[in-house]
Design a protein around this motif. Structure first.
Motif, PDB file in Angstrom:
ATOM      1  N   ILE A 233       0.834  -1.199   0.000  1.00 27.77           N
ATOM      2  CA  ILE A 233       0.000   0.000   0.000  1.00 27.77           C
ATOM      3  C   ILE A 233       0.868   1.249   0.000  1.00 27.77           C
ATOM      4  N   LYS A 234       0.271   2.337  -0.472  1.00 27.19           N
ATOM      5  CA  LYS A 234       0.860   3.664  -0.374  1.00 27.19           C
ATOM      6  C   LYS A 234      -0.188   4.580   0.244  1.00 27.19           C
ATOM      7  N   MET A 235       0.262   5.505   1.079  1.00 28.16           N
ATOM      8  CA  MET A 235      -0.665   6.409   1.756  1.00 28.16           C
ATOM      9  C   MET A 235      -0.217   7.844   1.574  1.00 28.16           C
ATOM     10  N   ALA A 236      -1.205   8.725   1.498  1.00 30.01           N
ATOM     11  CA  ALA A 236      -0.946  10.161   1.440  1.00 30.01           C
ATOM     12  C   ALA A 236      -1.839  10.851   2.462  1.00 30.01           C
ATOM     13  N   ILE A 237      -1.279  11.807   3.174  1.00 29.58           N
ATOM     14  CA  ILE A 237      -2.030  12.590   4.149  1.00 29.58           C
ATOM     15  C   ILE A 237      -2.302  13.960   3.534  1.00 29.58           C
ATOM     16  N   VAL A 238      -3.573  14.314   3.387  1.00 24.15           N
ATOM     17  CA  VAL A 238      -3.969  15.578   2.770  1.00 24.15           C
ATOM     18  C   VAL A 238      -4.467  16.526   3.852  1.00 24.15           C
ATOM     19  N   ASP A 239      -3.823  17.677   3.979  1.00 21.86           N
ATOM     20  CA  ASP A 239      -4.223  18.695   4.949  1.00 21.86           C
ATOM     21  C   ASP A 239      -5.365  19.509   4.357  1.00 21.86           C
TER      22      ASP A 239
ATOM     23  N   MET B 272      -8.095  22.105  10.277  1.00 22.38           N
ATOM     24  CA  MET B 272      -7.797  21.242  11.424  1.00 22.38           C
ATOM     25  C   MET B 272      -8.315  19.822  11.214  1.00 22.38           C
ATOM     26  N   SER B 273      -8.354  19.403   9.957  1.00 21.05           N
ATOM     27  CA  SER B 273      -8.716  18.028   9.656  1.00 21.05           C
ATOM     28  C   SER B 273      -7.817  17.525   8.527  1.00 21.05           C
ATOM     29  N   ILE B 274      -7.701  16.215   8.415  1.00 24.88           N
ATOM     30  CA  ILE B 274      -6.918  15.615   7.345  1.00 24.88           C
ATOM     31  C   ILE B 274      -7.753  14.554   6.641  1.00 24.88           C
ATOM     32  N   SER B 275      -7.392  14.276   5.408  1.00 25.09           N
ATOM     33  CA  SER B 275      -7.950  13.151   4.665  1.00 25.09           C
ATOM     34  C   SER B 275      -6.810  12.190   4.371  1.00 25.09           C
ATOM     35  N   VAL B 276      -7.072  10.915   4.498  1.00 23.94           N
ATOM     36  CA  VAL B 276      -6.059   9.895   4.226  1.00 23.94           C
ATOM     37  C   VAL B 276      -6.418   9.191   2.927  1.00 23.94           C
ATOM     38  N   TRP B 277      -5.486   9.215   1.982  1.00 28.50           N
ATOM     39  CA  TRP B 277      -5.648   8.497   0.720  1.00 28.50           C
ATOM     40  C   TRP B 277      -4.831   7.221   0.784  1.00 28.50           C
ATOM     41  N   LEU B 278      -5.468   6.121   0.471  1.00 24.92           N
ATOM     42  CA  LEU B 278      -4.783   4.832   0.445  1.00 24.92           C
ATOM     43  C   LEU B 278      -4.940   4.222  -0.934  1.00 24.92           C
TER      44      LEU B 278
ATOM     45  N   PHE C 208     -11.268   8.575   5.122  1.00 23.63           N
ATOM     46  CA  PHE C 208     -10.241   7.604   4.762  1.00 23.63           C
ATOM     47  C   PHE C 208     -10.728   6.950   3.480  1.00 23.63           C
ATOM     48  N   ILE C 209     -10.111   7.296   2.350  1.00 22.29           N
ATOM     49  CA  ILE C 209     -10.645   6.872   1.060  1.00 22.29           C
ATOM     50  C   ILE C 209      -9.620   6.063   0.273  1.00 22.29           C
ATOM     51  N   THR C 210     -10.138   5.288  -0.670  1.00 23.21           N
ATOM     52  CA  THR C 210      -9.321   4.454  -1.536  1.00 23.21           C
ATOM     53  C   THR C 210      -9.993   4.377  -2.902  1.00 23.21           C
TER      54      THR C 210
END
Length: 257
Positions: A140-146, A150-156, A226-228
């Motif tokens: 897997i690869k992950m990216a943290i989007v600011d 004051m919230s983040i989205s995680v791309w997987l 948390f999206i994919t």
């Protein structure tokens, strides 16, 4: 023989008792030295297993034992193996969760991310390096989007290099670059193209991801989503081509992980 017996002079080398005495006296020192040198690799996070990995977990600050929902025991409707006459009725005092130990490989990944979090400077531009190094070889690869609120989205996204075998990579590269014909070796088994790569991830790794053991974020920042990709290896996007986004025929709509 110990390394010290090789230092015996010619005069004494022909004396069996002297030779045996030196060997007997120095062998424990050599054995201790070898064991001490092996400790370096035994407690290397890339090679440690079992109790050595548990010791590393104590140093790093994360236990192998985690609390997980109890599944496959209590009665559930429309689910195999836990239906009528199979599942057990959950009583008022029966727990919803139990304790389980992570496997070495999953625990190693979690510890690497924890090490990265412990050494993180809190800057967004250092997160990609942290995640890439910690998640190498996991599929897997992950990216943290600011999101700047004051919230983040995680791309997987699945790692294409992990799910495609060497032969398929050669075929793909040859087709894209008009290269030579690649011969299919005997016993070749193609990848399961009809199955979303995310669905092929180990269940234990999926549980770790869903419970935020691999999420890097600052205190006070909430996780919005948390999206994919719903299919394939990339999210769909116009006029963007990178490790996470691709256009027509390659990108796919997002879905919650």
């Amino acid at each position: 023989m110990s390394k010290y017996t090789g230092l015996i002079t010619n005069y004494h080398a022909t004396k069996p008792l002297f030779y045996q005495h030196v060997d007997l006296s120095t062998r424990p020192l050599v054995d201790v030295s070898l064991v001490m040198s092996d400790l370096v690799s035994a407690f290397d996070i890339d090679y440690a297993t079992g109790v050595q990995l548990d010791v590393l977990g104590k140093w790093i600050g994360l236990s192998r034992t985690v609390s997980a929902p109890i599944a496959g025991i209590y009665l559930e409707f429309d689910k195999e193996k836990v239906g009528w006459d199979q599942g057990v009725w959950q009583g008022p005092f029966d727990p919803d969760e139990g304790f389980t130990d992570l496997s070495d490989e999953t625990y190693r990944t979690v510890l690497k991310v924890k090490i990265a979090i412990n050494n993180w400077d809190g800057q967004n531009d250092t997160i990609p390096y942290i995640l890439d190094k910690a998640l190498t070889g996991t599929g897997i690869k992950m990216a943290i989007v600011d999101n700047q609120d004051m919230s983040i989205s995680v791309w997987l996204v699945p790692d294409k290099e992990y799910f495609l075998n060497i032969t398929e990579r050669l075929i793909f590269d040859s087709a894209m670059n008009d290269g030579e014909i690649i011969m299919i070796p005997d016993g070749f088994l193609p990848s399961q193209y009809g199955v979303n790569p995310v669905d092929r991830l180990p269940a234990e790794l999926v549980w770790v991801i869903k419970n935020n053991y691999l999420t890097v974020k600052a205190a006070g920042v909430r996780l919005r989503e948390f999206i994919t990709p719903s299919d394939g290896y990339y999210f769909f996007g116009f006029d963007v081509e990178n490790d996470y986004i691709a256009g027509w025929d390659n990108g796919a709509w997002e879905e919650n992980f």
